[in-house]
Scaffold this motif. Structure first.
Motif, short mmCIF file in Angstrom:
data_model
loop_
_atom_site.label_atom_id
_atom_site.label_comp_id
_atom_site.label_asym_id
_atom_site.label_seq_id
_atom_site.Cartn_x
_atom_site.Cartn_y
_atom_site.Cartn_z
N VAL A 197 0.81 -1.22 0.00
CA VAL A 197 0.00 0.00 0.00
C VAL A 197 0.84 1.28 0.00
N ASN A 198 2.16 1.14 0.15
CA ASN A 198 3.00 2.35 0.16
C ASN A 198 3.26 2.88 -1.24
N HIS A 199 3.16 1.99 -2.22
CA HIS A 199 3.64 2.38 -3.55
C HIS A 199 2.98 1.56 -4.65
N LYS A 224 7.24 1.22 7.34
CA LYS A 224 8.15 2.30 7.78
C LYS A 224 8.07 3.51 6.86
N HIS A 225 7.68 3.25 5.62
CA HIS A 225 7.67 4.32 4.62
C HIS A 225 6.37 5.10 4.59
N MET A 226 5.51 4.82 5.57
CA MET A 226 4.25 5.57 5.72
C MET A 226 4.17 6.02 7.18
N PHE A 266 1.02 10.99 -6.19
CA PHE A 266 2.32 10.48 -5.72
C PHE A 266 3.19 11.58 -5.12
N HIS A 267 4.10 11.15 -4.25
CA HIS A 267 5.12 12.05 -3.68
C HIS A 267 6.27 12.20 -4.67
N TYR A 268 6.80 13.40 -4.75
CA TYR A 268 8.06 13.64 -5.48
C TYR A 268 8.92 14.40 -4.49
N ALA A 273 6.92 4.02 -7.15
CA ALA A 273 6.12 5.25 -7.14
C ALA A 273 5.42 5.39 -5.78
N ASP A 274 5.78 6.42 -5.02
CA ASP A 274 5.39 6.53 -3.61
C ASP A 274 4.05 7.24 -3.44
N LEU A 275 3.07 6.52 -2.97
CA LEU A 275 1.72 7.08 -2.85
C LEU A 275 1.65 8.16 -1.78
N LYS A 276 0.82 9.18 -2.09
CA LYS A 276 0.57 10.27 -1.13
C LYS A 276 -0.44 9.77 -0.11
N VAL A 290 12.63 9.02 4.13
CA VAL A 290 12.18 7.62 4.17
C VAL A 290 10.69 7.52 3.84
N GLN A 291 9.91 8.56 4.21
CA GLN A 291 8.46 8.44 4.03
C GLN A 291 7.94 9.15 2.79
N ASN A 292 8.77 10.01 2.18
CA ASN A 292 8.29 10.77 1.02
C ASN A 292 9.08 10.53 -0.26
CA CA Z 1 5.86 6.57 1.41
#
Ligand code: CA
Ligand code: ARE
Length: 453
Positions: free
Chosen positions: A95-97, A190-192, A127-129, A156-159, A147-149
């Motif tokens: 769910v993080n990406h 950890k990434h959220m 997505f986060h950039y 591709a890192d979800l907002k 780590v989270q953004n």
């Molecule tokens: Ca993230």
């Protein structure tokens, strides 16, 4: 919103890594249910990028339940079959990406996608950039923002702070709940931020069991403890520390293993000897390749009342990226245990110790014994007893105090108890709670109240 710690009297989880749905279903009926496993954890079920590497499963391109492991119907039927066998189902939820390939393509089930564009699901604005490191990738684990953004290996890192993304992720998890799923392993937790996870969980239609992947890293600002309000957290120090003890220290040190070693509180700790990442990337841990010692480490984990144990079940691999046995279209083949698949959860020592765990649930440790080195023993008060001898020599003729009722017990390390008979040695506990036996080098004896003749 979540259930911390597995519920029910059978709590041991078998992680059937990369098994296809028909094989999971038949294993629930033939082995997991009968052996007393309470849960099966399965690999990510959603549509993913194409390829033969195992890790394609961690690159979602849509939330259709259709993957190299099977169709939606096969998934639904697997969940029903497992539950009928008394085994609940935990899904590895990514769910993080979304995907990480820089180009685009067509996913397993035919959905087309670009990096950061998944038509009908997510667009570029979802997505986060992070604007770091030239390519938006995570480099510095000592920086919480990064780590989270930023992107974990280009994924591709979800907002996850946005209302739309949260509702879309909750819709995916609710769809799985509607198919009967009982719990989730939240990949890359950890990434959220923990609060983002809490918000997503608050949108679920039922309360699932939750375990979050937050790998402890010395000195990192994001700590496993932050996530315990959402449910269980994987305790990665457990497998590393236990491997070090078995390889180069003393089993005698295990007397206060767990929270006494700085690990998470027992009630929120998810423990394992190895998982699919550490067996590949962490030279320190014990794996199926360690054979007998791996079995003994699992026996200790299942006997010791700390955390919620997961038994890893692997396929045989010779290179990190190699996927499971599959056909020419990369569709995963049915599992054949001991032929391309290790099936650690079936190894007699491990499978029989699941019965020990169930029989001793809720009891504490008493009668701890150690010789100061590699020979230990302890009771699970009134219900079971184990002694592990990891010395290079046999320990013969010693007597052990168990505190158990007098009787004849099956040694479940060397024999299987079924319909009142034991296929291995029988241990006789006298009226004072003692027995005498020989324990070979690198071996063990375990008895419990549910395997009494
Ligand atoms: Ca993230
Ligand atoms: C693959 C390729 C990459 C490519 C990418 C995108 O290997 O080269 O850039 O695809 O195209 C798995 C595989 C990856 C794979 C990925 C996507 O391991 O190789 O990338 O799938 O297909 C960190 C995270 C932790 C993560 C580990 C692996 O914190 O969450 O890294 N673990 C989970 C899963 C993995 C999975 C993913 C997450 C991604 O269990 O199997 O990756 O969904 C310190 C830190 C840890 C850090 C660790 C390693 O210990 O404390 O937090 O773990 O370093 O960097």
């Amino acid at each position: 919103p979540a259930v911390a710690a597995p519920t029910g009297s059978k709590k041991v989880i078998a992680n059937l890594f990369e098994w296809n749905w028909p094989s999971v279903a038949s294993e629930c009926t033939s082995t997991l249910g009968p052996k007393g496993y309470g849960y099966v954890q399965v690999s990510p079920p959603q549509e993913h990028v194409r390829g033969n590497q195992w890790w394609v499963a961690y690159q979602p391109v849509s939330y259709r339940i259709e993957s190299r492991k099977g169709t939606r119907d096969q998934f639904r039927s697997m969940v029903a079959t497992c539950q009928a066998a008394g085994v609940k189902v935990i899904v590895d939820a990514v769910v993080n990406h979304m995907s990480g390939q820089s180009g685009g393509g067509t996913g397993w089930a035919g959905s087309s996608y670009q990096h950061h564009v998944y038509p009908g699901i997510y667009q570029a604005q979802d997505f986060h950039y992070c604007g770091r490191n030239g390519n938006n990738d995570i480099v510095n684990y000592n920086d919480r923002y990064e780590v989270q953004n930023c992107e974990l290996v280009n994924l591709a890192d979800l907002k996850t702070g946005s209302d739309y993304v949260r509702s879309r992720l909750a819709a995916y998890l609710n769809d799985l709940l509607s198919l009967g799923v009982d719990g989730f392993r939240l990949d890359a937790s950890k990434h959220m931020p923990a609060a983002d996870i809490a918000n997503i969980l608050s949108r679920l239609n039922r309360r699932p069991y939750i375990v979050q992947e937050v790998i402890y890293g010395a000195g990192e600002p994001i700590r496993p403890e932050e996530y315990t309000g959402n449910g269980d957290v994987h305790e990665f120090r457990y497998g590393k520390d236990l491997a070090r003890v078995f390889r180069s220290e003393r089993l005698a040190y295990l007397r206060n293993f767990g929270a006494g070693w700085g690990h998470l509180p027992s009630g929120v700790s998810s423990v394992f000897i190895d998982n699919h990442d550490t067996q590949r990337d962490d030279g320190g841990v014990l794996t199926y390749r360690d054979r007998g010692i791996y079995a003994l480490a699992n026996a200790f984990m299942l006997a010791w009342p700390y955390g919620s144990p997961t038994v890893m079940s692997s396929y045989t691999y010779s290179s990190r990226d190699a996927g499971p046995p599959s056909d020419s279209n990369n569709k995963t083949r049915n599992t054949v245990c001991y032929s391309g698949w290790e099936c650690e959860h079936r190894w007699p020592v491990i499978a029989n110790m699941v019965g020990f765990r169930n029989a001793t649930e809720g009891t504490g440790v008493s009668n701890w014994y150690d010789n100061g080195a590699q020979h230990i023993a302890f009771s699970r008060t009134g219900k079971g007893f184990i002694t592990i001898n990891d010395e290079d020599f046999a320990i013969n003729g010693r007597s052990y105090y168990t505190g158990l009722p007098a009787g004849r017990y099956c040694d479940v390390i060397h024999g299987t108890f079924s319909s009142g008979t034991c296929s291995g040695p029988i241990i006789t506990v006298d009226t004072n709670g003692w027995f005498t036996a020989n324990v070979p080098a690198h071996d063990a004896i375990a008895i419990h109240i549910s395997a009494r003749l």
